[in-house]
Design an enzyme around this catalytic site. Structure first.
Site, PDB file in Angstrom:
ATOM      1  CE1 TYR A 106     -14.126  14.699  52.878  1.00  0.00           C
ATOM      2  CE2 TYR A 106     -12.855  13.972  54.791  1.00  0.00           C
ATOM      3  CZ  TYR A 106     -12.976  14.132  53.428  1.00  0.00           C
ATOM      4  OH  TYR A 106     -11.957  13.741  52.595  1.00  0.00           O
ATOM      5  CG  ASP A 167      -2.649  11.499  57.269  1.00  0.00           C
ATOM      6  OD1 ASP A 167      -1.733  10.678  57.397  1.00  0.00           O
ATOM      7  OD2 ASP A 167      -2.918  12.054  56.193  1.00  0.00           O
ATOM      8  CG  HIS A 406      -9.004  21.123  56.640  1.00  0.00           C
ATOM      9  ND1 HIS A 406      -9.317  19.843  56.221  1.00  0.00           N
ATOM     10  CD2 HIS A 406      -8.814  21.036  57.966  1.00  0.00           C
ATOM     11  CE1 HIS A 406      -9.301  19.041  57.263  1.00  0.00           C
ATOM     12  NE2 HIS A 406      -9.009  19.727  58.335  1.00  0.00           N
ATOM     13  CE1 TYR A 487     -12.108  10.433  50.434  1.00  0.00           C
ATOM     14  CE2 TYR A 487     -12.854   8.375  51.404  1.00  0.00           C
ATOM     15  CZ  TYR A 487     -12.171   9.567  51.518  1.00  0.00           C
ATOM     16  OH  TYR A 487     -11.556   9.890  52.702  1.00  0.00           O
ATOM     17  NE  ARG A 488     -14.808  10.998  55.112  1.00  0.00           N
ATOM     18  CZ  ARG A 488     -13.825  10.774  55.967  1.00  0.00           C
ATOM     19  NH1 ARG A 488     -12.670  10.288  55.530  1.00  0.00           N
ATOM     20  NH2 ARG A 488     -13.977  10.998  57.255  1.00  0.00           N
TER      21      ARG A 488
HETATM   22  P1  FAD Z   1     -17.571  11.155  63.476  1.00  0.00           P
HETATM   23  O1  FAD Z   1     -17.418  12.615  63.308  1.00  0.00           O
HETATM   24  O2  FAD Z   1     -17.992  10.656  64.770  1.00  0.00           O
HETATM   25  O3  FAD Z   1     -18.363  10.459  62.357  1.00  0.00           O
HETATM   26  C1  FAD Z   1     -18.344  10.853  61.017  1.00  0.00           C
HETATM   27  C2  FAD Z   1     -19.785  10.859  60.486  1.00  0.00           C
HETATM   28  O4  FAD Z   1     -20.245   9.516  60.372  1.00  0.00           O
HETATM   29  C3  FAD Z   1     -20.768  11.542  61.432  1.00  0.00           C
HETATM   30  O5  FAD Z   1     -20.908  12.900  61.109  1.00  0.00           O
HETATM   31  C4  FAD Z   1     -22.059  10.779  61.222  1.00  0.00           C
HETATM   32  O6  FAD Z   1     -22.794  11.325  60.165  1.00  0.00           O
HETATM   33  C5  FAD Z   1     -21.586   9.384  60.849  1.00  0.00           C
HETATM   34  N1  FAD Z   1     -21.561   8.522  62.036  1.00  0.00           N
HETATM   35  C6  FAD Z   1     -20.600   8.513  62.982  1.00  0.00           C
HETATM   36  N2  FAD Z   1     -20.839   7.571  63.881  1.00  0.00           N
HETATM   37  C7  FAD Z   1     -21.983   6.971  63.532  1.00  0.00           C
HETATM   38  C8  FAD Z   1     -22.734   5.910  64.086  1.00  0.00           C
HETATM   39  N3  FAD Z   1     -22.298   5.290  65.177  1.00  0.00           N
HETATM   40  N4  FAD Z   1     -23.865   5.537  63.484  1.00  0.00           N
HETATM   41  C9  FAD Z   1     -24.280   6.152  62.348  1.00  0.00           C
HETATM   42  N5  FAD Z   1     -23.599   7.163  61.771  1.00  0.00           N
HETATM   43  C10 FAD Z   1     -22.462   7.574  62.356  1.00  0.00           C
HETATM   44  N6  FAD Z   1      -9.864  11.076  57.518  1.00  0.00           N
HETATM   45  C11 FAD Z   1      -9.464   9.902  56.987  1.00  0.00           C
HETATM   46  O7  FAD Z   1     -10.295   9.025  56.749  1.00  0.00           O
HETATM   47  N7  FAD Z   1      -8.150   9.675  56.701  1.00  0.00           N
HETATM   48  C12 FAD Z   1      -7.195  10.599  56.947  1.00  0.00           C
HETATM   49  O8  FAD Z   1      -6.018  10.360  56.717  1.00  0.00           O
HETATM   50  C13 FAD Z   1      -7.590  11.849  57.495  1.00  0.00           C
HETATM   51  N8  FAD Z   1      -6.681  12.818  57.720  1.00  0.00           N
HETATM   52  C14 FAD Z   1      -7.068  13.989  58.290  1.00  0.00           C
HETATM   53  C15 FAD Z   1      -6.097  14.975  58.510  1.00  0.00           C
HETATM   54  C16 FAD Z   1      -6.447  16.178  59.099  1.00  0.00           C
HETATM   55  C17 FAD Z   1      -5.391  17.228  59.362  1.00  0.00           C
HETATM   56  C18 FAD Z   1      -7.791  16.404  59.496  1.00  0.00           C
HETATM   57  C19 FAD Z   1      -8.180  17.660  60.219  1.00  0.00           C
HETATM   58  C20 FAD Z   1      -8.769  15.441  59.246  1.00  0.00           C
HETATM   59  C21 FAD Z   1      -8.425  14.236  58.625  1.00  0.00           C
HETATM   60  N9  FAD Z   1      -9.377  13.229  58.349  1.00  0.00           N
HETATM   61  C22 FAD Z   1      -8.974  12.055  57.782  1.00  0.00           C
HETATM   62  C23 FAD Z   1     -10.816  13.485  58.549  1.00  0.00           C
HETATM   63  C24 FAD Z   1     -11.369  13.097  59.927  1.00  0.00           C
HETATM   64  O9  FAD Z   1     -10.643  13.758  60.951  1.00  0.00           O
HETATM   65  C25 FAD Z   1     -11.368  11.587  60.211  1.00  0.00           C
HETATM   66  O10 FAD Z   1     -11.990  10.868  59.174  1.00  0.00           O
HETATM   67  C26 FAD Z   1     -12.066  11.251  61.526  1.00  0.00           C
HETATM   68  O11 FAD Z   1     -11.792   9.921  61.884  1.00  0.00           O
HETATM   69  C27 FAD Z   1     -13.585  11.423  61.434  1.00  0.00           C
HETATM   70  O12 FAD Z   1     -14.087  11.826  62.669  1.00  0.00           O
HETATM   71  P2  FAD Z   1     -14.690  10.800  63.739  1.00  0.00           P
HETATM   72  O13 FAD Z   1     -13.928   9.549  63.608  1.00  0.00           O
HETATM   73  O14 FAD Z   1     -14.750  11.484  65.038  1.00  0.00           O
HETATM   74  O15 FAD Z   1     -16.120  10.499  63.141  1.00  0.00           O
END
Ligand code: FAD
Length: 544
Positions: A106, A167, A406, A487-488
């Site tokens: 994303y 995941d 991806h 959804y996203r």
């Molecule tokens: P961040 O990258 O820190 O945050 C995501 C976005 O939210 C940021 O870019 C920013 O715009 C906003 N944000 C973050 N923090 C704040 C804040 N404090 N205040 C305001 N805005 C903010 N995702 C799922 O949901 N479910 C899954 O099952 C899943 N499976 C995955 C499987 C694989 C193999 C991969 C590679 C990815 C997968 N993901 C999945 C996607 C992703 O890895 C996760 O959603 C992950 O938790 C998001 O990254 P993060 O938690 O570090 O969020």
């Protein structure tokens, strides 16, 4: 390679003189400490999931210099976040908050506007502020990952409470939840399970939502709504505030659990199977956010490159996928359903019997006996995740191509056979058109399902990147014509996806702009995120 070895000239946000920007950064260093302001003048190293960059998207679908930060800053407290916001307003610098930056598929850690200053909240603000063993709640800062919370529960001996994990467990609880991500226990809808936030607004004020507004309350993490308008919603998938604390509810340990896996032989089994799943899921006989995965994914998650199975240019033929899957539990079948039943054996027995008799209505349905599987089979990763134990096995399918990256197409639909078939058909046709392997998985929530289609591409191959992006754009467009919305989405697709929510001449988009201009008069916070542009950016060609 040669280019990467040289120092890069840092990108400067558009509209600011380089000298003024450098001066502004040294002013910020005086406020936060030299070591907490890093100019992005180093080579862009992609790393991997556990050592991911915070300056750009390690899985970029555009040129890697497109969506990069000019600098990264590390606040250590809410007051320091306020200082950064005040600084951004003074110099009109776009700032982009991330919690941990593992938003892979994303946009990763990348900002939407090139040259934004990334606020990496999680590096220093990573405390578990509270775990309440009586209320089954916790309060966390942005740098707390699913792994960290899981470990903390174990260390404190709180075996009566479970975490819900996506995941991959390395992401931030706040980051995932504000992007409305999902996990796979009955608490899988993270947004629905959070309670209370602390938010720094783009003008620098701090608010607490829900019961957090009442001094001396003891209900911030128990009752999400408080009194008056429920404002939390506007801080998810938006650019209206920086979340510095969030409450999360924890699931009670159900006193036992049992994973199950069924496989179904034919592609056409999808519609009748989804019809079987719907009432069971709504009645919570199927209790968790389960996954129905296609054989293509079963092959990809083996972690072996596609070239081991097929070297032709188009999508891997169905017959070869089946051959490749022959030694895995899905074997010659097409769909695999992974679910979990919770509770002690006598509670599970009734639910599992109902599931069994229902699933066996599909001719040829097979229940897999876990005792026949090798210890490293993917089944056991699903088993862990559905029991709230973080894992990273899921990363294996990223090895499908060299430089595996991806990007996701994630439409929602009701849990209906006709919708599943329509989305599957659309996805398959467009993947075939663009020569891309199709990896569909239906993630079944309570009354809707997300179809998650990950396009895996080689980020060093410009042709493949273009095909992936063209395919995605057409998927979003064609799905919207059929009434399906995402959804996203990925940073690059945010304008397009926001544009599909166009009812009544785009009334909801105009409403978001009104909120944006009121809350962020200088348009400094994450411009363009989720297709919302403040007035300083609107109509100036920023949309993609
Ligand atoms: P961040 O990258 O820190 O945050 C995501 C976005 O939210 C940021 O870019 C920013 O715009 C906003 N944000 C973050 N923090 C704040 C804040 N404090 N205040 C305001 N805005 C903010 N995702 C799922 O949901 N479910 C899954 O099952 C899943 N499976 C995955 C499987 C694989 C193999 C991969 C590679 C990815 C997968 N993901 C999945 C996607 C992703 O890895 C996760 O959603 C992950 O938790 C998001 O990254 P993060 O938690 O570090 O969020």
């Amino acid at each position: 390679k040669g280019r990467n070895q040289r120092q890069r000239l840092p990108v400067v946000p558009q509209g600011i003189e380089r000298d003024v920007f450098m001066q502004a950064l040294s002013e910020l260093k005086d406020e936060l400490g030299e070591e907490n302001v890093e100019i992005n003048d180093k080579p862009l190293v992609d790393g991997w999931y556990m050592e991911h960059p915070n300056t750009h998207d390690m899985m970029t679908i555009l040129d890697e210099e497109e969506l990069v930060a000019s600098a990264v800053v590390y606040p250590g407290s809410v007051e320091e976040v306020q200082k950064i916001v005040a600084w951004a307003n003074k110099y009109l610098v776009p700032i982009f908050p991330i919690s941990m930056g593992r938003n892979l598929g994303y946009g990763g850690a990348a900002p939407r506007v090139r040259g934004s200053v990334t606020i990496d909240l999680g590096r220093r603000m990573n405390k578990i502020i509270d775990i309440n063993p009586e209320d089954y709640t916790c309060l966390v800062e942005p740098g707390v990952s699913f792994y960290a919370l899981y470990e903390a529960l174990k260390e404190r001996g709180y075996d009566h409470m479970w975490v819900d994990t996506p995941d991959l467990g390395g992401g931030s609880i706040i980051g995932n939840t504000v992007d409305r991500g999902v996990g796979y226990t009955p608490y899988g809808d993270h947004w629905a399970c959070h309670s209370g936030m602390e938010v720094v607004l783009p003008t620098g004020e701090v608010i607490r939502t829900g019961m957090g507004g009442l001094p001396g309350n003891n209900t911030w993490q128990c009752f999400p709504y408080g009194f008056g308008p429920y404002s939390d919603g506007i801080f998810s998938q938006s650019n209206f505030g920086i979340v510095t604390k969030m409450g999360m509810t924890l699931m009670p340990n159900p006193g036992g659990y049992e994973s199950f896996m069924y496989t179904f032989p034919r592609e056409e089994d999808l519609a009748p199977l989804i019809e079987i799943i719907r009432p069971l899921r709504i009645a919570q006989i199927l209790e968790n956010v389960a996954q129905l995965r296609h054989v293509a994914q079963s092959v990809a998650v083996l972690g072996r490159p596609r070239s081991e199975f097929y070297t032709g240019s188009g999508p891997v033929p169905f017959s070869i996928l089946h051959e490749a899957a022959s030694k895995s539990p899905i074997g010659d079948h097409t769909w695999a359903y992974y679910g979990m039943s919770y509770g002690p054996p006598e509670i599970r027995a009734h639910k599992l019997a109902l599931v069994d008799s229902s699933f066996r209505k599909i001719p040829g349905a097979r229940k897999i006996d876990p005792s026949t599987l090798p210890a490293d089979d993917y089944f056991f990763s699903r088993d862990k995740i559905a029991a709230g134990i973080p894992d990273i096995h899921e990363l294996r399918w990223v090895n499908w191509t060299p430089n595996g990256s991806h990007i996701a197409f994630s439409p929602v639909s009701p849990i209906r056979g006709t919708d599943a078939t329509a989305l599957f058909k659309l996805g398959k046709e467009l993947h075939d058109k663009y020569n891309i392997d199709f990896f569909p998985a239906f993630i079944v929530g309570l009354r809707e399902m997300h179809l998650i289609v990950e396009i895996v591409f080689d980020r060093a191959n410009q042709t493949k990147k273009k095909e992936a992006l063209d395919c995605l754009r057409e998927l979003v467009h064609e799905a919207a014509k059929l009434g399906y919305g995402e959804y996203r989405t990925h940073l690059v697709l945010m304008d397009q996806v926001a544009g599909t929510y166009s009812w009544n001449e785009g009334a909801v988009g105009k409403f978001n702009e009104k909120l944006k201009d009121a809350l962020d008069p200088n348009s400094i916070l994450a411009p363009g995120r989720c297709g919302i542009w403040g007035r300083r950016y609107r109509g100036r060609g920023w949309e993609m």
